[in-house]
Scaffold this motif. Structure first.
Motif, mmCIF file in Angstrom:
data_model
loop_
_atom_site.group_PDB
_atom_site.id
_atom_site.type_symbol
_atom_site.label_atom_id
_atom_site.label_comp_id
_atom_site.label_asym_id
_atom_site.label_seq_id
_atom_site.Cartn_x
_atom_site.Cartn_y
_atom_site.Cartn_z
ATOM 1 N N ASP A 198 55.209 -12.337 52.770
ATOM 2 C CA ASP A 198 54.500 -12.656 54.073
ATOM 3 C C ASP A 198 55.513 -12.883 55.367
ATOM 4 O OD1 ASP A 198 51.735 -12.875 53.133
ATOM 5 O OD2 ASP A 198 52.238 -14.618 52.124
ATOM 6 N N THR A 199 56.614 -12.118 55.053
ATOM 7 C CA THR A 199 57.544 -12.196 56.463
ATOM 8 C C THR A 199 58.224 -10.883 56.505
ATOM 9 O OG1 THR A 199 59.412 -13.306 57.465
ATOM 10 C CG2 THR A 199 59.479 -13.290 55.236
ATOM 11 N N VAL A 200 58.431 -10.387 57.613
ATOM 12 C CA VAL A 200 59.371 -9.320 57.895
ATOM 13 C C VAL A 200 60.971 -9.620 58.514
ATOM 14 C CG1 VAL A 200 57.700 -7.563 57.623
ATOM 15 C CG2 VAL A 200 58.286 -8.722 59.738
ATOM 16 N N ALA A 201 61.171 -11.114 58.492
ATOM 17 C CA ALA A 201 62.233 -11.673 59.115
ATOM 18 C C ALA A 201 63.573 -11.274 58.701
ATOM 19 C CB ALA A 201 62.326 -13.130 58.985
ATOM 20 N N GLY A 202 63.521 -10.694 57.394
ATOM 21 C CA GLY A 202 64.793 -10.304 56.838
ATOM 22 C C GLY A 202 65.138 -8.727 57.193
ATOM 23 N N VAL A 203 64.149 -7.985 57.764
ATOM 24 C CA VAL A 203 64.257 -6.621 57.678
ATOM 25 C C VAL A 203 65.065 -6.223 58.900
ATOM 26 C CG1 VAL A 203 62.712 -4.251 58.463
ATOM 27 C CG2 VAL A 203 61.655 -6.080 56.943
ATOM 28 N N ALA A 204 65.252 -6.659 60.120
ATOM 29 C CA ALA A 204 66.070 -6.178 61.210
ATOM 30 C C ALA A 204 67.550 -6.351 60.697
ATOM 31 C CB ALA A 204 65.884 -7.196 62.425
ATOM 32 N N GLU A 205 67.816 -7.437 59.998
ATOM 33 C CA GLU A 205 69.110 -7.409 59.263
ATOM 34 C C GLU A 205 69.505 -6.469 58.112
ATOM 35 O OE1 GLU A 205 70.798 -11.539 58.408
ATOM 36 O OE2 GLU A 205 71.779 -10.787 56.592
ATOM 37 N N ALA A 206 68.468 -6.198 57.328
ATOM 38 C CA ALA A 206 68.668 -5.298 56.475
ATOM 39 C C ALA A 206 68.807 -3.833 57.011
ATOM 40 C CB ALA A 206 67.464 -5.415 55.519
ATOM 41 N N ASN A 207 68.116 -3.591 58.154
ATOM 42 C CA ASN A 207 68.289 -2.243 58.607
ATOM 43 C C ASN A 207 69.465 -2.090 59.292
ATOM 44 O OD1 ASN A 207 66.721 0.189 59.216
ATOM 45 N ND2 ASN A 207 66.093 -0.467 61.219
ATOM 46 N N ASP A 208 70.014 -2.855 59.982
ATOM 47 C CA ASP A 208 71.539 -2.846 60.468
ATOM 48 C C ASP A 208 72.696 -2.323 59.139
ATOM 49 O OD1 ASP A 208 70.805 -3.240 62.929
ATOM 50 O OD2 ASP A 208 71.523 -5.229 62.938
ATOM 51 N N ALA A 209 72.384 -3.263 58.075
ATOM 52 C CA ALA A 209 73.147 -3.067 56.994
ATOM 53 C C ALA A 209 73.051 -1.838 56.446
ATOM 54 C CB ALA A 209 72.977 -4.047 56.040
ATOM 55 N N ALA A 210 71.815 -1.328 56.352
ATOM 56 C CA ALA A 210 71.279 0.038 55.780
ATOM 57 C C ALA A 210 72.059 1.055 56.471
ATOM 58 C CB ALA A 210 69.777 0.120 55.636
ATOM 59 N N HIS A 211 71.911 0.944 57.851
ATOM 60 C CA HIS A 211 72.641 1.921 58.482
ATOM 61 C C HIS A 211 74.060 2.107 58.330
ATOM 62 C CE1 HIS A 211 69.582 3.652 61.388
ATOM 63 N NE2 HIS A 211 69.179 2.555 61.559
ATOM 64 N N ARG A 212 74.756 0.857 58.115
ATOM 65 C CA ARG A 212 76.255 1.019 57.881
ATOM 66 C C ARG A 212 76.552 1.423 56.464
ATOM 67 N NH1 ARG A 212 75.997 -4.188 59.828
ATOM 68 N NH2 ARG A 212 76.028 -5.240 57.706
ATOM 69 N N HIS A 213 75.749 1.418 55.547
ATOM 70 C CA HIS A 213 75.733 1.763 54.290
ATOM 71 C C HIS A 213 75.433 3.218 53.912
ATOM 72 C CE1 HIS A 213 77.755 -1.811 52.389
ATOM 73 N NE2 HIS A 213 76.668 -2.742 53.399
ATOM 74 N N ALA B 178 71.396 -12.863 51.277
ATOM 75 C CA ALA B 178 71.096 -12.862 52.669
ATOM 76 C C ALA B 178 70.755 -11.215 52.719
ATOM 77 C CB ALA B 178 72.054 -13.204 53.809
ATOM 78 N N PRO B 179 69.934 -10.722 53.576
ATOM 79 C CA PRO B 179 69.510 -9.132 53.745
ATOM 80 C C PRO B 179 70.614 -8.325 53.722
ATOM 81 C CG PRO B 179 68.049 -10.564 55.385
ATOM 82 C CD PRO B 179 69.165 -11.315 54.796
ATOM 83 N N ALA B 180 71.857 -8.743 54.468
ATOM 84 C CA ALA B 180 72.981 -7.723 54.504
ATOM 85 C C ALA B 180 73.638 -7.540 53.285
ATOM 86 C CB ALA B 180 73.727 -8.068 55.663
ATOM 87 N N ALA B 181 73.739 -8.911 52.551
ATOM 88 C CA ALA B 181 74.382 -8.804 51.278
ATOM 89 C C ALA B 181 73.681 -8.077 50.065
ATOM 90 C CB ALA B 181 74.579 -10.377 50.791
ATOM 91 N N LEU B 182 72.244 -8.301 50.487
ATOM 92 C CA LEU B 182 71.220 -7.533 49.177
ATOM 93 C C LEU B 182 71.603 -6.042 49.543
ATOM 94 C CD1 LEU B 182 68.739 -7.622 47.476
ATOM 95 C CD2 LEU B 182 67.579 -7.017 49.551
ATOM 96 N N VAL B 183 71.642 -5.645 50.896
ATOM 97 C CA VAL B 183 71.647 -4.149 51.016
ATOM 98 C C VAL B 183 72.987 -3.561 50.463
ATOM 99 C CG1 VAL B 183 72.015 -2.336 53.038
ATOM 100 C CG2 VAL B 183 70.134 -4.132 53.068
ATOM 101 N N ALA B 184 74.310 -4.429 50.761
ATOM 102 C CA ALA B 184 75.594 -4.210 50.169
ATOM 103 C C ALA B 184 75.344 -4.103 48.689
ATOM 104 C CB ALA B 184 76.464 -5.113 50.584
#
Ligand code: ZN
Ligand code: FE
Ligand code: FE
Length: 273
Positions: A38-53, A16-22
Motif C-alpha cells: 500500500d505504498t510507493v514511498a520506496g519507488v523513487a529511491e529504487a528508481n535512482d539506484a536502478a539507473h545507477r546499476h 532500504a530501497p537502494a540497498a535492495l536494488v544493489a
C-alpha cells in the motif's frame, strides 16, 4: 532475470530501497519491481539506484483488498506515479492500516499482552508513505517477549481467527482493478496459492484482472502449474517474483531464485490500458 515482487523498508522489508536494488543487481536480476504494501514511498529511491546499476524498474505496489473479511493481495504494475487520485487512494489504505493497528493493540492489551505501539506509529510518521501493519505488530510482540518470532505471533495472536485478529475493512478487489486501471496500471493477483480464493478468479478476470502471479516463493511446482493453467483458461497473463523481504526476513534466501521470463513480461505489458 526478472523479479516483480520485492519489499523494502517502505513497508515490511528489511532493506532500504537502494540497498535492495544493489542486492538485486549483484545476483543478476535485470528487471525488478519494488512492490511495498500500500505504498510507493520506496519507488523513487529504487528508481535512482536502478539507473545507477543499469536495471529496469517497473513501478509497482502490493495493494491489500478485502473480500469476505480476508486480505487479498493484488500487485499493481506500470502505474503512473504522478496520478493524484491513485496517491490519495494509497494514502487512505495506509490510514486504514493505522486505524487497524490501534484496534489490534487494544485487543492485545485486553488479552494481557500489551505492546508498545507508539513507536510503531512514530515509525509510520517518521517516513512519509511508510506502511505499517501486522508484521510490525508481530515484531513488537517478539520484542516484548510475547512471541518467539513473526510466525508465532501470527499463529497465536494476529492471524485470521486468532484472538487479536481484527477483520480488515476496505475496498474489494474490483475496486482495486478499476483504481489501478485509471492510473494506467494493471493488476496481477498476488500468490493465489497463499490467498486460497480461487473461486473469485473468474469474477476478477471478467472485471479486468490482467494476470495471476503464478511464480512465487511459496508456490511448489504443482501449484505453479495449476495457476498457469487457470491463467490460460481465463485469458490472463502470468507474473512472478520472490516476495523477498530481506535476508533475515521471510523468503530470505530466495532473491534471484524466483523469476519470470522476458516473454511473460512482454505479454504482461501488452495488458496496459
Ligand atoms: Zn510483506
Ligand atoms: Fe502478499
Ligand atoms: Fe509481498
Amino acid at each position: 532475470m526478472i523479479d516483480l515482487h520485492l519489499h523494502t523498508t517502505a513497508s515490511d522489508g528489511l532493506l532500504a530501497p537502494a540497498a535492495l536494488v544493489a542486492r538485486a543487481a549483484a545476483c543478476g536480476l535485470k528487471t525488478i519491481s519494488v512492490t511495498d504494501h500500500d505504498t510507493v514511498a520506496g519507488v523513487a529511491e529504487a528508481n535512482d539506484a536502478a539507473h545507477r546499476h543499469g536495471l529496469r524498474l517497473v513501478s509497482g505496489v502490493e495493494i491489500t483488498a478485502v473480500e469476505d473479511d480476508r486480505d487479498v493481495h493484488m500487485l499493481a504494475y506500470f502505474i503512473d506515479l504522478s496520478n493524484g487520485p491513485f496517491a490519495a487512494f494509497l494514502e487512505a489504505q495506509r490510514s486504514d492500516r493505522l486505524h487497524r493497528v490501534r484496534e489490534i493493540a487494544g485487543r492485545l492489551a485486553a488479552l494481557g499482552s500489551p505492546i508498545d505501539y507508539e513507536p510503531l506509529l512514530a515509525l509510520a510518521a517518521g517516513r512519509p508513505g511508510r506502511s505499517i501493519g501486522r508484521p510490525q505488530i508481530a515484531d513488537a510482540l517478539v520484542a516484548a517477549g510475547r512471541a518467539v518470532d513473526r510466525d508465532d505471533a501470527f499463529n497465536r495472536f494476529l492471524g485470521h481467527g486468532a484472538p487479536a485478529f481484527v477483520p480488515r475493512s476496505g475496498p474489494g478487489p474490483e475496486t482495486i482493478i478499476s483504481v489501478v486501471g485509471q492510473a494506467g496500471g494493471i493488476v496481477s493477483l498476488a500468490h493465489p496459492g497463499l490467498t486460497e480464493m480461487d473461486h473469485i478468479i473468474p469474477r476478477l478476470a471478467a472485471a479486468g484482472l490482467a494476470s495471476l502471479e503464478v511464480r512465487h516463493s511459496d508456490h511448489d511446482p504443482a501449484t505453479e502449474e495449476r495457476y498457469r493453467q487457470t491463467a490460460a483458461q481465463h485469458g490472463l497473463a502470468v507474473s512472478g517474483g520472490s516476495d523477498f523481504h530481506g535476508d533475515a526476513g521471510r523468503r530470505g534466501s530466495l532473491l534471484g531464485c524466483v523469476t519470470m521470463s522476458a516473454g511473460e513480461l512482454a505479454a504482461l505489458e501488452t495488458r496496459r490500458p
